[in-house]
Design a protein around this motif. Structure first.
Motif, mmCIF file in Angstrom:
data_model
loop_
_atom_site.group_PDB
_atom_site.id
_atom_site.type_symbol
_atom_site.label_atom_id
_atom_site.label_comp_id
_atom_site.label_asym_id
_atom_site.label_seq_id
_atom_site.Cartn_x
_atom_site.Cartn_y
_atom_site.Cartn_z
ATOM 1 N N THR A 111 0.807 -1.223 0.000
ATOM 2 C CA THR A 111 0.000 0.000 0.000
ATOM 3 C C THR A 111 0.842 1.277 0.000
ATOM 4 N N PRO A 112 1.869 1.423 0.814
ATOM 5 C CA PRO A 112 2.655 2.672 0.754
ATOM 6 C C PRO A 112 3.280 2.910 -0.624
ATOM 7 N N VAL A 113 3.802 1.859 -1.246
ATOM 8 C CA VAL A 113 4.411 1.998 -2.570
ATOM 9 C C VAL A 113 3.345 2.380 -3.589
ATOM 10 N N ILE A 114 2.191 1.739 -3.524
ATOM 11 C CA ILE A 114 1.111 2.038 -4.455
ATOM 12 C C ILE A 114 0.660 3.486 -4.297
ATOM 13 N N VAL A 115 0.527 3.954 -3.082
ATOM 14 C CA VAL A 115 0.089 5.337 -2.833
ATOM 15 C C VAL A 115 1.105 6.331 -3.398
ATOM 16 N N VAL A 116 2.388 6.072 -3.221
ATOM 17 C CA VAL A 116 3.411 6.974 -3.750
ATOM 18 C C VAL A 116 3.375 6.995 -5.274
ATOM 19 N N ILE A 117 3.249 5.831 -5.894
ATOM 20 C CA ILE A 117 3.210 5.765 -7.364
ATOM 21 C C ILE A 117 1.982 6.487 -7.898
ATOM 22 N N VAL A 118 0.826 6.248 -7.302
ATOM 23 C CA VAL A 118 -0.402 6.932 -7.744
ATOM 24 C C VAL A 118 -0.256 8.440 -7.545
ATOM 25 N N GLY A 119 0.303 8.867 -6.442
ATOM 26 C CA GLY A 119 0.515 10.292 -6.201
ATOM 27 C C GLY A 119 1.418 10.922 -7.253
ATOM 28 N N LEU A 120 2.517 10.233 -7.599
ATOM 29 C CA LEU A 120 3.412 10.749 -8.630
ATOM 30 C C LEU A 120 2.720 10.827 -9.986
ATOM 31 N N LEU A 121 1.898 9.820 -10.300
ATOM 32 C CA LEU A 121 1.151 9.851 -11.562
ATOM 33 C C LEU A 121 0.176 11.024 -11.597
ATOM 34 N N ILE A 123 0.377 13.870 -9.945
ATOM 35 C CA ILE A 123 1.153 15.112 -10.064
ATOM 36 C C ILE A 123 1.641 15.294 -11.496
ATOM 37 N N THR A 124 2.134 14.226 -12.108
ATOM 38 C CA THR A 124 2.600 14.295 -13.494
ATOM 39 C C THR A 124 1.470 14.695 -14.428
ATOM 40 N N LEU A 125 0.304 14.086 -14.282
ATOM 41 C CA LEU A 125 -0.836 14.427 -15.138
ATOM 42 C C LEU A 125 -1.265 15.878 -14.956
ATOM 43 N N VAL A 126 -1.273 16.350 -13.732
ATOM 44 C CA VAL A 126 -1.669 17.747 -13.476
ATOM 45 C C VAL A 126 -0.679 18.707 -14.128
ATOM 46 N N VAL A 127 0.612 18.431 -13.995
ATOM 47 C CA VAL A 127 1.631 19.303 -14.580
ATOM 48 C C VAL A 127 1.537 19.290 -16.101
ATOM 49 N N VAL A 128 1.396 18.115 -16.698
ATOM 50 C CA VAL A 128 1.296 18.017 -18.160
ATOM 51 C C VAL A 128 0.058 18.748 -18.659
ATOM 52 N N ARG A 129 -1.057 18.568 -18.021
ATOM 53 C CA ARG A 129 -2.293 19.254 -18.441
ATOM 54 C C ARG A 129 -2.163 20.763 -18.315
ATOM 55 N N SER A 130 -1.586 21.218 -17.214
ATOM 56 C CA SER A 130 -1.468 22.672 -17.036
ATOM 57 C C SER A 130 -0.533 23.271 -18.074
ATOM 58 N N ARG A 131 0.543 22.567 -18.434
ATOM 59 C CA ARG A 131 1.434 23.064 -19.486
ATOM 60 C C ARG A 131 0.726 23.082 -20.830
ATOM 61 N N ARG A 132 -0.020 22.039 -21.117
ATOM 62 C CA ARG A 132 -0.739 21.958 -22.382
ATOM 63 C C ARG A 132 -1.782 23.074 -22.469
ATOM 64 N N ASN A 133 -2.502 23.309 -21.386
ATOM 65 C CA ASN A 133 -3.515 24.367 -21.369
ATOM 66 C C ASN A 133 -2.872 25.747 -21.490
ATOM 67 N N THR A 134 -1.711 25.946 -20.882
ATOM 68 C CA THR A 134 -1.019 27.226 -20.942
ATOM 69 C C THR A 134 -0.546 27.508 -22.369
ATOM 70 N N GLU A 135 -0.011 26.489 -23.021
ATOM 71 C CA GLU A 135 0.481 26.664 -24.388
ATOM 72 C C GLU A 135 -0.648 26.967 -25.366
ATOM 73 N N THR A 136 -1.756 26.302 -25.258
ATOM 74 C CA THR A 136 -2.850 26.492 -26.219
ATOM 75 C C THR A 136 -3.661 27.741 -25.920
ATOM 76 N N SER A 137 -3.797 28.100 -24.669
ATOM 77 C CA SER A 137 -4.651 29.241 -24.348
ATOM 78 C C SER A 137 -3.918 30.572 -24.401
ATOM 79 N N SER A 138 -2.585 30.583 -24.421
ATOM 80 C CA SER A 138 -1.859 31.837 -24.398
ATOM 81 C C SER A 138 -1.764 32.495 -25.780
ATOM 82 N N ALA A 139 -1.895 31.744 -26.829
ATOM 83 C CA ALA A 139 -1.816 32.325 -28.176
ATOM 84 C C ALA A 139 -3.118 33.054 -28.497
ATOM 85 N N LEU A 140 -2.983 34.314 -28.949
ATOM 86 C CA LEU A 140 -4.165 35.117 -29.307
ATOM 87 C C LEU A 140 -4.506 34.889 -30.771
#
Length: 158
Positions: A111-121, A123-140
């Motif tokens: 369980t501790p290993v699974i929780v850490v892996i899920v947490g890292l996943l 965080i990675t998804l949130v960062v990737v999505r926020s970068r993708r949204n920033t790149e597409t929404s910043s262009a006028l």
């Protein structure tokens, strides 16, 4: 401090030392090494009644029975593993502070290993999505750019 206070303090201290000595003599063993084994085993085993307290520190009747059983088995020459296995067989896996890795405890250990892996996943998804949204929404768009320039020109004009 008066003499009476000193006398009372001395009497209380001597009584507490006697009680400590009695506690050590309750479970006499043949050698200091055996006494150390007894102490280590009683600190390693958890009291089934108390919350997260070992049988060495617990005042519960069941902990007293467990200490007596450990003492009896050590006097008979049982190994540490035999003592622990006998108490686990009698009281259940709960008496171990560190349960063994078995098919039924794999989830407990993983369980501790699974929780850490899920947490890292996550965080990675949130960062990737926020970068993708920033790149597409910043262009006028050209229309938005023209409108922004017009607003700036109107603001500069007196």
């Amino acid at each position: 401090m008066t003499r009476i206070h000193c006398l009372v303090a001395a009497v209380l201290m001597s009584l507490s030392l006697n009680l400590q000595a009695e506690g050590a003599d309750l479970y006499p063993l043949s050698s200091p090494a055996e006494q150390e084994r007894f102490q280590a085993l009683t600190e390693e085993l958890r009291c089934p009644k108390c919350q997260n307290q070992n049988i060495a520190d617990s005042d519960a009747p069941i902990a007293k029975d467990m200490r007596e059983e450990v003492h009896r088995m050590l006097q008979q020459g049982a190994s540490n593993e035999q003592v622990v296995d006998a108490l686990v067989a009698r009281f259940g896996e709960f008496v171990r502070y560190k349960p063994q890795l078995e098919p039924r405890t794999v989830l407990l250990w993983a369980t501790p290993v699974i929780v850490v892996i899920v947490g890292l996943l996550v965080i990675t998804l949130v960062v990737v999505r926020s970068r993708r949204n920033t790149e597409t929404s910043s262009a006028l768009t050209p229309e938005q750019r023209r409108r922004a320039e017009q607003i700036l020109k109107d603001a500069e004009a007196p």
